[in-house]
Design a protein around this motif. Structure first.
Motif, mmCIF file in Angstrom:
data_model
loop_
_atom_site.group_PDB
_atom_site.id
_atom_site.type_symbol
_atom_site.label_atom_id
_atom_site.label_comp_id
_atom_site.label_asym_id
_atom_site.label_seq_id
_atom_site.Cartn_x
_atom_site.Cartn_y
_atom_site.Cartn_z
ATOM 1 N N ILE A 245 0.863 -1.188 0.000
ATOM 2 C CA ILE A 245 0.000 0.000 0.000
ATOM 3 C C ILE A 245 0.896 1.232 0.000
ATOM 4 O O ILE A 245 1.690 1.437 0.937
ATOM 5 C CB ILE A 245 -0.928 0.019 1.227
ATOM 6 C CG1 ILE A 245 -1.773 -1.261 1.276
ATOM 7 C CG2 ILE A 245 -1.823 1.252 1.212
ATOM 8 C CD1 ILE A 245 -2.563 -1.412 2.567
ATOM 9 N N GLU A 246 0.803 2.061 -1.037
ATOM 10 C CA GLU A 246 1.607 3.281 -1.122
ATOM 11 C C GLU A 246 0.823 4.447 -0.547
ATOM 12 O O GLU A 246 -0.267 4.767 -1.000
ATOM 13 C CB GLU A 246 2.000 3.552 -2.570
ATOM 14 C CG GLU A 246 2.908 2.480 -3.161
ATOM 15 C CD GLU A 246 3.423 2.837 -4.541
ATOM 16 O OE1 GLU A 246 3.197 3.980 -4.972
ATOM 17 O OE2 GLU A 246 4.048 1.971 -5.177
ATOM 18 N N LEU A 247 1.416 5.067 0.477
ATOM 19 C CA LEU A 247 0.792 6.206 1.158
ATOM 20 C C LEU A 247 1.705 7.413 0.991
ATOM 21 O O LEU A 247 2.459 7.785 1.891
ATOM 22 C CB LEU A 247 0.579 5.888 2.640
ATOM 23 C CG LEU A 247 -0.240 4.629 2.957
ATOM 24 C CD1 LEU A 247 -0.167 4.308 4.434
ATOM 25 C CD2 LEU A 247 -1.687 4.824 2.520
ATOM 26 N N GLY A 248 1.649 8.034 -0.194
ATOM 27 C CA GLY A 248 2.566 9.126 -0.481
ATOM 28 C C GLY A 248 3.982 8.578 -0.573
ATOM 29 O O GLY A 248 4.283 7.684 -1.369
ATOM 30 N N GLU B 269 5.413 7.051 1.927
ATOM 31 C CA GLU B 269 5.490 5.916 2.839
ATOM 32 C C GLU B 269 4.842 4.675 2.210
ATOM 33 O O GLU B 269 3.981 4.783 1.346
ATOM 34 C CB GLU B 269 4.805 6.236 4.170
ATOM 35 C CG GLU B 269 5.423 7.411 4.922
ATOM 36 C CD GLU B 269 6.840 7.140 5.345
ATOM 37 O OE1 GLU B 269 7.136 5.979 5.729
ATOM 38 O OE2 GLU B 269 7.669 8.066 5.290
ATOM 39 N N ASP C 24 3.067 0.873 3.258
ATOM 40 C CA ASP C 24 2.529 -0.015 4.279
ATOM 41 C C ASP C 24 2.204 -1.352 3.602
ATOM 42 O O ASP C 24 2.267 -1.479 2.380
ATOM 43 C CB ASP C 24 1.273 0.584 4.921
ATOM 44 C CG ASP C 24 0.962 -0.042 6.276
ATOM 45 O OD1 ASP C 24 1.652 -1.008 6.670
ATOM 46 O OD2 ASP C 24 0.014 0.419 6.935
#
Length: 504
Positions: free
Chosen positions: A258-261, A263, A265
C-alpha cells in the motif's frame, strides 16, 4: 533495625501469631490458577489466571518448585507473559514458601515503575497476598516502594545501576528481569549478577532470570540459556505428527503493498505454517490448538539443576502471524528496526553484519557443511561462463532473505563448439542430485549460460536443446540498477533441427 533483624522478626511473628506451616504441596502454576487475579489496569484479559491461556508458561513456572532445579533461564520474545512468570513465582514465595527474595531490573526507575504498576496491583487483587503484605507507607521501614515485608520473608527490589540497592542483603531467591539490559557494573563494584549471587551463600538458593535477547555474542541471557537444558516449545504437525519449533522461516505469507505518499505499508492477506518435515500448509489457529510440548536440546543440564527455555512470539495468544509479518516487512530495510523485530517478536538474537576488516575475519566466517548441501538451502541455481577453451560453472544454494551458499565451482576444459563434449559434461553437473546430511537432495532448478564471447550461436543452440532442463542463455550488462533478469526476455531466431525457431 537492620535487614537481617527484620527477617528474623518476621519469622518469629509468623510462627508465634499465625502459626508457621510448611509449604503446601502445589506447584507455582497451580498456585497461580488457584489464587491469582489479573488487574484491569495491567492486563488485556483481567480476571482469574488461566494456565490454558498460556500453556507454554506452565513448565517454566513449575521448574521453580522442582527441588532439583536451582537456576531457571527464560529467553523470550515480548508479549508472551515472561514477566507474569516472575510475578507468579513471587506470589507463590510470599504465600507458600516465605524467604528473603530480591527482584532485580535494569535501573532503579524501572523497579519503581514495576513496583507501583505491577507488584502493587497483584498484591491488591490477590486475596492470598493482600493480607500478608501491607501497603507501602513512607514511615514504614518494613514496607515501601522498594521493600516489602511479609510473614517469614522480605522482598527487596533493586536496579543494577544502583550499587546501594544491591548492598549486602542475605537472600534466598533472585528474580532477575530483562537480564540483557542490566548494567555491566553496579557502580564500581563489578558485575551486578555476580554481586547478587554472593548474597545467597547462606541459603539453598534458586535463581530465575528472564529477558528478551539482544545481540549475538554479547547477550547474557543467551549464555545462561546455552548452559541450561535449551528447551523450545514445539507444536505437533496435524499431518505427519512431527514436533517442530515455529520459526519465521517456516511462515508463508502473502501481502499487498500500500503506497501512502512517500510511505509504504503492507496488508497481510494470508498466513500459513509450512511443516519442515512434510511440507503441508497449516492455518495459524489450527497449529496453535495442536498438542505442544517442551523439547530439550541439552537435557543433561537438568542433572546440574539448570533449566532454560526459549519462547518465540509465534505461540503467543496476543500476537498474530500477520502482525509479525507486517512488522518484518516494515522493518526489513532498516537494520535497527529489524533488530527489534528479531528480538521482541521472533525471540531471537540479532547478529549485526559490519564491514569485514581483514582476511582473518573473513576466514572466521567459514562454515563446515558436513555434506554437499548445508541446512537452509531451498533451491539450487547454476551459472556458466563461456571462454574460448572452457566452461566455468558455479552452483549456488539459495535460502531465506537472500542468504546464499557456494556449493560447487568447476572448470570444464574444451572449446564450447556446437557438438562439443563440454556440453555433455555440463549436463552431468546440472543433472545430478546434491544431498543434505540426512540424505535428502536437490537438483539444479535453473541454469543460466553467458552468451557473450566468440561462441554466441553455439550457446543459443545448446540452451534451446536443453529448455526442458530450464537452461537459458543470458547476457550480462555492466551497469548499476539493472535487475538480475529482464521481466521480458528477448527472443533470438536460430536454426534448430533443420528449421528456424526462436529461443528466449
Amino acid at each position: 533495625m537492620d535487614d537481617a533483624a527484620v527477617f528474623k522478626l518476621n519469622r518469629t511473628i509468623s510462627k508465634a501469631i499465625i502459626g508457621f506451616k510448611p509449604p503446601d504441596d502445589i506447584t507455582v502454576a497451580q498456585w497461580a490458577e488457584r489464587n491469582r487475579r489479573l488487574p484491569s489496569e495491567t492486563s488485556a484479559e483481567p480476571g482469574r489466571w488461566k494456565n490454558t491461556r498460556t500453556p507454554y508458561l506452565v513448565e517454566p513456572m513449575n521448574a521453580f518448585t522442582d527441588s532439583k532445579v536451582t537456576h531457571i533461564t527464560i529467553m523470550s520474545a515480548s508479549q508472551v507473559g515472561k514477566s507474569e512468570v516472575l510475578l507468579n513465582i513471587l506470589g507463590y514465595i510470599i504465600d507458600n514458601d516465605p524467604a528473603p527474595v530480591m527482584y532485580i531490573m535494569p535501573t532503579i526507575d524501572d523497579v519503581k515503575d514495576f513496583s507501583v504498576g505491577r507488584i502493587a496491583p497483584m498484591i491488591r487483587e490477590t486475596p492470598a497476598l493482600r493480607d500478608k503484605v501491607s501497603d507501602a507507607k513512607s514511615r514504614d521501614t518494613a514496607n515501601s516502594m522498594l521493600r516489602k515485608a511479609f510473614p517469614g520473608g522480605i522482598l527487596y527490589m533493586a536496579g543494577t545501576n544502583s550499587a546501594s540497592s544491591l548492598a549486602s542483603k542475605p537472600v534466598r531467591y533472585i528474580l532477575g528481569d530483562e537480564r540483557d539490559r542490566w548494567s555491566t557494573s553496579a557502580g564500581t563494584e563489578g558485575d551486578p549478577f555476580e554481586l547478587v549471587k554472593a548474597r545467597t551463600r547462606t541459603f539453598n538458593p534458586v535463581i530465575v532470570e528472564v529477558s528478551t535477547p539482544v545481540i549475538k555474542g554479547t547477550s547474557k541471557i543467551a549464555k545462561s540459556y546455552e548452559l541450561g537444558t535449551q528447551e523450545t516449545w514445539q507444536h505437533e504437525c496435524p499431518e505427519c505428527g512431527e514436533y517442530h519449533k515455529i520459526t519465521f522461516n517456516d511462515i508463508k505469507f502473502e501481502y499487498n503493498k500500500i503506497e501512502l505518499g512517500s510511505e509504504i505499508d503492507y496488508e497481510i492477506t494470508e498466513t500459513h505454517y509450512v511443516c519442515p518435515t512434510c511440507g503441508c500448509l497449516i492455518d495459524e489457529l489450527i497449529l496453535k490448538r495442536q498438542p505442544a510440548k517442551w523439547v530439550a536440546n541439552n537435557p543433561d543440564a537438568y542433572e546440574r539443576g539448570e533449566r532454560s527455555f526459549c519462547l518465540d512470539g509465534f505461540s503467543s495468544p496476543w500476537m498474530t502471524w500477520a502482525e509479525i509479518a507486517r512488522a518484518f516487512l516494515l522493518a526489513r530495510k532498516d537494520p535497527l528496526r529489524l533488530q527489534i523485530v528479531y528480538n521482541t517478536m521472533f525471540g531471537e538474537l540479532w547478529e549485526p553484519y559490519g564491514d569485514l576488516e581483514d582476511e582473518d575475519t573473513i576466514m572466521s566466517r567459514r562454515e563446515e557443511y558436513n555434506a554437499e548441501l548445508p541446512d537452509g538451502v531451498l533451491v539450487l541455481t547454476c551459472g556458466v561462463d563461456t571462454q574460448d577453451d572452457r566452461l566455468e560453472y558455479e552452483i549456488v544454494g539459495h535460502g531465506h532473505y537472500g542468504e546464499t551458499w557456494g556449493i560447487v565451482r568447476g572448470v570444464i576444459l574444451g572449446e564450447p563448439r556446437r557438438d562439443s563434449d563440454v556440453w555433455e559434461e555440463l549436463d552431468r553437473v546440472i543433472d545430478r542430485t546434491y544431498r543434505f546430511k540426512n540424505g535428502k537432495g536437490l537438483i539444479v532448478a535453473i541454469t543460466f549460460i553467458d552468451s557473450g564471447g566468440h561462441y554466441t550461436p553455439e550457446v543459443y543452440w545448446n540452451t534451446a536443446k536443453r529448455l526442458d532442463k530450464r537452461v537459458f542463455s543470458i547476457k550480462g550488462r555492466d551497469a548499476d540498477g539493472i535487475p538480475y533478469t529482464s521481466p521480458k526476455p528477448s527472443q533470438v531466431d536460430i536454426t534448430f533441427g533443420g528449421r528456424k525457431t526462436g529461443v528466449k
